[in-house]
Write a protein that holds these residues in place. Structure first.
Motif, short mmCIF file in Angstrom:
data_model
loop_
_atom_site.label_atom_id
_atom_site.label_comp_id
_atom_site.label_asym_id
_atom_site.label_seq_id
_atom_site.Cartn_x
_atom_site.Cartn_y
_atom_site.Cartn_z
N THR A 61 0.97 -1.01 0.05
CA THR A 61 0.19 -0.18 0.17
C THR A 61 0.67 1.76 -0.14
O THR A 61 2.05 1.32 0.35
CB THR A 61 -0.71 -0.05 0.86
N GLY A 62 0.11 2.38 -0.74
CA GLY A 62 0.92 3.58 -1.11
C GLY A 62 0.83 3.75 -2.04
O GLY A 62 0.95 3.25 -2.69
N GLY A 63 0.95 5.27 -2.03
CA GLY A 63 1.65 5.66 -3.27
C GLY A 63 0.75 5.58 -4.58
O GLY A 63 0.75 5.90 -5.58
N GLY A 64 -0.99 5.37 -4.10
CA GLY A 64 -1.79 5.17 -4.48
C GLY A 64 -1.81 3.62 -4.84
O GLY A 64 -2.93 3.36 -6.11
N LEU A 65 -0.52 2.77 -4.93
CA LEU A 65 -1.00 1.20 -4.96
C LEU A 65 -1.75 0.67 -3.65
O LEU A 65 -1.15 0.92 -2.71
CB LEU A 65 0.18 1.41 -5.35
N ASN A 66 -2.74 -0.15 -4.24
CA ASN A 66 -3.01 -0.89 -3.02
C ASN A 66 -3.35 -2.56 -3.62
O ASN A 66 -4.52 -3.15 -4.88
CB ASN A 66 -4.83 -0.51 -2.69
N LEU A 67 -1.76 -3.36 -3.71
CA LEU A 67 -1.66 -4.02 -3.83
C LEU A 67 -1.93 -5.80 -3.02
O LEU A 67 -2.05 -5.61 -2.68
CB LEU A 67 -0.41 -4.71 -4.58
N ASN A 68 -3.58 -6.83 -3.57
CA ASN A 68 -2.97 -7.96 -3.35
C ASN A 68 -2.38 -9.10 -4.19
O ASN A 68 -2.73 -9.22 -4.78
CB ASN A 68 -3.67 -8.52 -2.40
#
Length: 105
Positions: A61-68
């Motif tokens: 998460t962070g920098g507009g990223l929300n990755l699973n």
């Protein structure tokens, strides 16, 4: 002959100027990441390698990223490119004590 050598040299220099930084490898073993903090450049990728005996689940998460990243079995690599500068938090969705901060410049 000199002209061909100069053209070859020019082509090599042009190719090296656009080459991205090599990916950084972070391993997972003993229910922890190999590092707690990491600093990389914009456009660089991080390769997470599961060297543990158990599965992990990389979340970023962070920098507009929300990755699973989903379930990552032992021996499997998971590559994450970081295209925007900022501070990112990486954790394991299965083992919440596994944490890593990545600064992208």
């Amino acid at each position: 002959m000199k002209k061909i050598g100069f053209m070859t040299l020019s082509a090599l220099l042009a190719m090296s100027a656009v080459r991205a930084d090599a990916p950084v490898t972070v391993t997972q073993k003993g229910l922890q990441f190999s590092v707690d903090e990491l600093s990389i450049r914009k456009g660089q990728a991080v390769v997470f390698v599961n060297n543990d005996r158990t599965a992990h689940n990389i979340t970023v998460t962070g920098g507009g990223l929300n990755l699973n990243g989903g379930l990552q079995q032992p021996g499997v690599e998971f590559k994450v490119p970081f295209t925007k500068p900022g501070l990112y938090q990486v954790s394991c969705g299965i083992h919440p004590k596994m944490k890593l901060s990545i600064t992208v410049q």
